[in-house]
Structures are given as structure tokens and as C-alpha cells.
Enzyme design. Sequence first.
Site, PDB file in Angstrom:
ATOM      1  N   CYS A  45      27.359  38.297  38.337  1.00 56.04           N
ATOM      2  CA  CYS A  45      27.169  37.931  39.743  1.00 56.04           C
ATOM      3  C   CYS A  45      26.991  39.198  40.575  1.00 56.04           C
ATOM      4  O   CYS A  45      27.783  40.133  40.467  1.00 56.04           O
ATOM      5  CB  CYS A  45      28.353  37.120  40.243  1.00 56.04           C
ATOM      6  N   CYS A 307      47.454  44.483  44.196  1.00 57.68           N
ATOM      7  CA  CYS A 307      46.695  43.329  44.654  1.00 57.68           C
ATOM      8  C   CYS A 307      45.422  43.238  43.835  1.00 57.68           C
ATOM      9  O   CYS A 307      44.926  44.251  43.322  1.00 57.68           O
ATOM     10  CB  CYS A 307      46.372  43.480  46.137  1.00 57.68           C
ATOM     11  N   ASP A 308      44.888  42.043  43.734  1.00 58.74           N
ATOM     12  CA  ASP A 308      43.634  41.816  43.021  1.00 58.74           C
ATOM     13  C   ASP A 308      42.493  42.658  43.590  1.00 58.74           C
ATOM     14  O   ASP A 308      41.564  43.033  42.876  1.00 58.74           O
ATOM     15  CB  ASP A 308      43.295  40.329  43.115  1.00 58.74           C
TER      16      ASP A 308
END
Length: 416
Positions: A45, A307-308
Site C-alpha cells: 500500500c 507506540c505503533d
Amino acid sequence: MSPEGSLLNSLPGRLHSSIRIEQHPAATPFHLMVKPIGAQCNLRCDYCFYLEKSALYPGKKAALSRMSDDTLETLIRSQIESRTIGQTEVQFAWQGGEPTLMGLPFFERVVALQERYAPAGVRIANTFQTNGVLVDDSYASFFHDHQFLVGISIDGPEPLHDRYRRDAAGRGSYKAVMAGIDCLNRHQVEYNLLSVVQNDNAEHPEEVYGFLRGLGSAFIQFIPIVDVDTCNPANTVGPRSVRAAQWGDFLNRIFHLWRERDIGRIYVQHFDMMLGLVLGHPPTLCVHAPVCGRALAVEHNGDLYSCDHFVDHAHFLGNLTRQSLAAMVDSPEQQRFGQAKTASLPKDCRDCRFLHFCHGGCPKDRLLETESGKLNWLCAGYRAFYEETTPYFAAMARALGHRRPASDYPHFMKSK
């Protein structure tokens, strides 16, 4: 311990399952996004922010960027044992990359280990975020039988979805994703639809919403893409990013469709959260909370990050195969990370009448320079959404206060 040291120690043969790290309860509940396959994915993507994370593990063969059985067992035991005192549910969130690449036997081991380590009275819940390409009857049957809540990514009808969600050969993924959704529907799996809102599909809110509401799930999430252009410092964000005005217009136009016909039938995450905020509940999305730091990311080898969206050397906290999970989650470093969200708010945010709705948004999107600090790239869009919809949500709250359904809001629009 340095991130580089963690990488060296995570190579095969260096983990020892016989060494048991003593765990203790975390101070407050926390959430882990688990990346069992790391950054590996069967799609490419254009707006994906995670594929580049493979650079954290240079020279590591793809076959080794998989969570080992030892690390998996340590993860499951640690997360269960680190739950806060009195916490009766522990949620595991499986993400990627693309987690289906791990294969179904891996997740069968997940369930077996969860059953082994969960004490009586503690419920285990699993969420699973996938692009849907590899979801077949076997996966769907497993999800149903073990009550996995699945999130499946789809950006709208075929032309809008395939604009950016393609495979390595440049082929669109729409047909494969729809086949996966058919499997979920056939096996009666509970799933949410997640649409990434970018510069293209943001121009077609009615088409996107109309398509999603007809797929078979009543739960829809919209995630705005803010794609930082690291190759061109002159530009704040890349061309795929949704612009602030687009984002506000997208939410507002869908909101009016939703309020006219779908209240109580379709649940849009942003709208549910807004109604909750107006009712005085805390935000259900971390990006709109006043403090960050309780949603962390675990890489395939057990490395823990703040965090992601901050999986990098600067936000490395340690490795759960060698350190207490709760100690890392509650560490001073992680506390500073979480508190920085409010501490770094610019004056524009502090003076804004809608601050209690967004709290400045996600720190990763604070890209607009002001005299007093960085403002969120999407600020103007959120402000337009709040200005447009707050009267309606207030009326819905009044309806609920009178023990009427939220859909009766028109009768309360002018109530005092």
C-alpha cells in the site's frame, strides 16, 4: 539497553525460555499492538507507514522476522500477569505487517497458550487487523469459533480501494479482499470495516459510506492518512495525505447521511466517540485522549516501543523476554512520552473551545509550525467537524437523558 543490543540478543539461539521474568501488575490498564510478522506484508500500500520498520532489523532474513514460540509464550504470560489489579479482561491485538502470513497454526498456539495462562475469572479477548487477502474459510471458521474480533481494511469501491492498496506487482487487491469479507460473512464472524481516508477517496464520502454500509458489518472506522514526505523537506506531507479541509468535509457529509437514516443501525467510531464525549465519557480513541502512552507496540522479537507510530530507536523501551513488561510500560521514559502530548500543546490548542474533544490529536500529526509549538495537520478539519456536529450530538445526549433513543434528537435540537 540500546536498541542495537536488543537486536543482537534477539537472534535465534539467544532467547532462553527457561528464564522466567517476574511480572507484577501495571499501574493502569494498557494496550499492546502485537506485530508477530514484523513489517512483512503481502501488499505494498502506497501510504503504509510500517513497511519501512524492517530497517530496524537490517540483514535479518524474512523467514526470521517471525515471532518464535518462546517469545509468543513469554508475551502471552507477561501480558496476562501484568494486568492491573481487578482487571477481568485481557485483550490481545494482532497486527502487522500482515498477521495472516504467520499461518493459522500460529494462532491455534495463541489460543492454547491463552487458555493455559489465563486464571479463573479472567476473560481473554483477541482482535485481529488484516488486509483480508488471505482470509479463507479456515481462518474465518477459526475466528468464529474463538470469538476473534476482526478488523478488515477496505477503502471503498474497487477504483477507490485499488488506487493505493496494491500488491508488489501493482495489482489491485479489491477482489481478494471482497472474497475475504464473503468468508467472514459466511462464517458469521464479528468484524469492523476500516477505511483509510486519503486524498482520493476523501473526495467521495457518500460513495465510500454507501459502499461500506452495505458490506455486512455495522461497525465502521475512518483513519485519516497523514503521510509525511521524508524525501522532500520542502513539503510537510506527501500528496497522498488527506488535507484538513477534506477531512472535515468528509466527516461532515457522512455524518449527515448517518444521522438521517442510520443512528442505532450503523456505528461509526468517530460519531460514537463524540456522543460519548458530549455525555461526559472519556475518549475511546487514544489520539483524542489528553495523555498518550498506554497503547504500545511489540515487534516480532519482543522489542517494546512507545507506540505503533513511534517504532524507532528513540522510543525503544526494552524487550519483554528480558525485562518486566509492566516495568517498561510504567517506566519514566514512557510516562514522559505520554505526558508530552499535553505539555507540548501550542497556544492555538490551549485557547480552542474544542480542546476537550481532541486534546491536540495524535502527536505524529503535529506538523504545522506556530509561534508556540506545532499544530495538528488535521486541526482545521476537526474544528469544522466539531462546529457542524456538536449541536446534533448535544441533542442526542438530551434525548438519551430523557430515556429516548438518540435517533429522536430532532425533538431536542432546541431544548435548553
